[in-house]
Design a protein around this motif. Sequence first.
Motif, PDB file in Angstrom:
ATOM      1  N   ALA A  31      74.747  30.703  72.641  1.00  0.00           N
ATOM      2  CA  ALA A  31      73.296  30.786  72.850  1.00  0.00           C
ATOM      3  C   ALA A  31      72.769  29.592  73.631  1.00  0.00           C
ATOM      4  N   THR A  32      73.435  28.448  73.512  1.00  0.00           N
ATOM      5  CA  THR A  32      72.949  27.242  74.187  1.00  0.00           C
ATOM      6  C   THR A  32      73.812  26.903  75.402  1.00  0.00           C
ATOM      7  N   SER A  34      76.933  26.095  75.643  1.00  0.00           N
ATOM      8  CA  SER A  34      77.881  24.986  75.496  1.00  0.00           C
ATOM      9  C   SER A  34      79.315  25.488  75.542  1.00  0.00           C
ATOM     10  N   ALA A  41      75.937  19.273  69.405  1.00  0.00           N
ATOM     11  CA  ALA A  41      75.266  18.151  68.731  1.00  0.00           C
ATOM     12  C   ALA A  41      74.060  18.582  67.907  1.00  0.00           C
ATOM     13  N   THR A  42      73.322  19.597  68.378  1.00  0.00           N
ATOM     14  CA  THR A  42      72.107  19.967  67.651  1.00  0.00           C
ATOM     15  C   THR A  42      72.371  21.054  66.596  1.00  0.00           C
ATOM     16  N   HIS A  68      57.223  22.086  66.598  1.00  0.00           N
ATOM     17  CA  HIS A  68      58.036  20.910  66.351  1.00  0.00           C
ATOM     18  C   HIS A  68      57.433  19.727  67.117  1.00  0.00           C
ATOM     19  N   GLN A  71      62.250  15.361  66.901  1.00  0.00           N
ATOM     20  CA  GLN A  71      63.474  15.578  66.131  1.00  0.00           C
ATOM     21  C   GLN A  71      64.490  14.522  66.515  1.00  0.00           C
ATOM     22  N   PHE A  73      68.585  13.248  65.287  1.00  0.00           N
ATOM     23  CA  PHE A  73      69.760  13.344  64.419  1.00  0.00           C
ATOM     24  C   PHE A  73      70.575  12.069  64.590  1.00  0.00           C
TER      25      PHE A  73
ATOM     26  N   TYR B  25      69.122  32.543  70.705  1.00  0.00           N
ATOM     27  CA  TYR B  25      69.019  31.262  70.009  1.00  0.00           C
ATOM     28  C   TYR B  25      68.368  31.437  68.633  1.00  0.00           C
ATOM     29  N   MET B  55      63.942  23.023  69.902  1.00  0.00           N
ATOM     30  CA  MET B  55      65.351  22.729  69.635  1.00  0.00           C
ATOM     31  C   MET B  55      66.272  23.398  70.651  1.00  0.00           C
ATOM     32  N   TYR B  56      65.800  24.453  71.295  1.00  0.00           N
ATOM     33  CA  TYR B  56      66.608  25.071  72.358  1.00  0.00           C
ATOM     34  C   TYR B  56      66.651  24.121  73.559  1.00  0.00           C
ATOM     35  N   MET B  58      66.191  20.953  73.442  1.00  0.00           N
ATOM     36  CA  MET B  58      66.992  19.791  73.027  1.00  0.00           C
ATOM     37  C   MET B  58      68.489  20.127  73.113  1.00  0.00           C
ATOM     38  N   ALA B  59      68.835  21.369  72.777  1.00  0.00           N
ATOM     39  CA  ALA B  59      70.236  21.787  72.879  1.00  0.00           C
ATOM     40  C   ALA B  59      70.705  21.761  74.338  1.00  0.00           C
ATOM     41  N   LEU B  60      69.788  22.100  75.260  1.00  0.00           N
ATOM     42  CA  LEU B  60      70.146  22.033  76.681  1.00  0.00           C
ATOM     43  C   LEU B  60      70.353  20.583  77.109  1.00  0.00           C
ATOM     44  N   ALA B  62      71.463  18.283  75.140  1.00  0.00           N
ATOM     45  CA  ALA B  62      72.774  17.942  74.562  1.00  0.00           C
ATOM     46  C   ALA B  62      73.906  18.546  75.402  1.00  0.00           C
ATOM     47  N   ARG B  63      73.632  19.725  75.963  1.00  0.00           N
ATOM     48  CA  ARG B  63      74.636  20.378  76.824  1.00  0.00           C
ATOM     49  C   ARG B  63      74.898  19.530  78.073  1.00  0.00           C
ATOM     50  N   ILE B  77      70.975  11.613  68.675  1.00  0.00           N
ATOM     51  CA  ILE B  77      70.212  12.293  69.734  1.00  0.00           C
ATOM     52  C   ILE B  77      68.813  12.524  69.204  1.00  0.00           C
ATOM     53  N   CYS B  79      64.322  13.219  70.444  1.00  0.00           N
ATOM     54  CA  CYS B  79      63.259  13.329  71.446  1.00  0.00           C
ATOM     55  C   CYS B  79      61.970  13.746  70.758  1.00  0.00           C
TER      56      CYS B  79
END
Lengths: 130, 133
Positions: A31-32, A34, A41-42, A68, A71, A73, B25, B55-56, B58-60, B62-63, B77, B79
């Motif tokens: 979905a992301t 990766s 990581a998330t 949100h 966030q 981590f 997602y 969070m999507y 943010m996941a990008l 992280a990608r 990580i 933001c």
Amino acid sequence: MPIDTTLVGREFPPTRPYLVTEADVTAFATATGSAAARVPATFPVVVTFRALLDFLEAEQVDLSRIVHGDQRFAYERPVVVGDELTATLTVTGVRQIEGTDILRTTSTITDGTGDLVCTAGATIVHRGDA
Amino acid sequence: MTTLAAGTVLEPQEYAVRRADLLAYAAASGDPNPIHQDEEIARAVGLPGVIAHGMYTMALAARAVATWTGDAEVVEIGCKFTAPVVVPADGSATVRVAGTVKSVADGLATLALEVTCAGEKVLGAPKAVVRVG
């Protein structure tokens, strides 16, 4: 409905243990976008979000009014397939600005042996009915 | 994979975000918030339209970090979510992740990121710390 400011400092019951499966990690990674040699990581949001949903249910807050704010981590170690993760959410601050509630939370994510895996800090913004 | 040294500018990564991605997602993350699917509900709570999960985005970020670092272990990580990524019903929004290596010390590299959509910053002070070496 404004969020109760006396919640500050309250620790909510831990979420039920969540088993990190290959299938869940693959679904999240796909979905992301990766490559996922590693758990993304998330990914721990899967567990912290459950804690948030429990909290919102307990406080009767409508999810569609939540966005949100931030966030973070911080990891003690990477999450791996086979981990049994539990999140415990604590409300660390509540502020109200013009009908919007701004909620600071910290969630600790522990594994099946009770060791800390990750600490998550999040700000949750609850947009009022106005 | 890029060699990480303080001051290194990392190659910006661009990702297209479609409504279908948000649906996938939502399922994968367990976040069913309808503001990420339903135009009417999103507008009813004062949003400009269907928005991507913070969070999507943010996941990008992280990608991109994983791409730059050869999937290094992420130690931290974080933001702020400062502006929504509005995703149209048809077509896509483009999220661009740029980054610079801020410092490398004690086996950790700190990356300062810049995440934008249509030229506007959507994340505030996005940062990642990865283990190197």
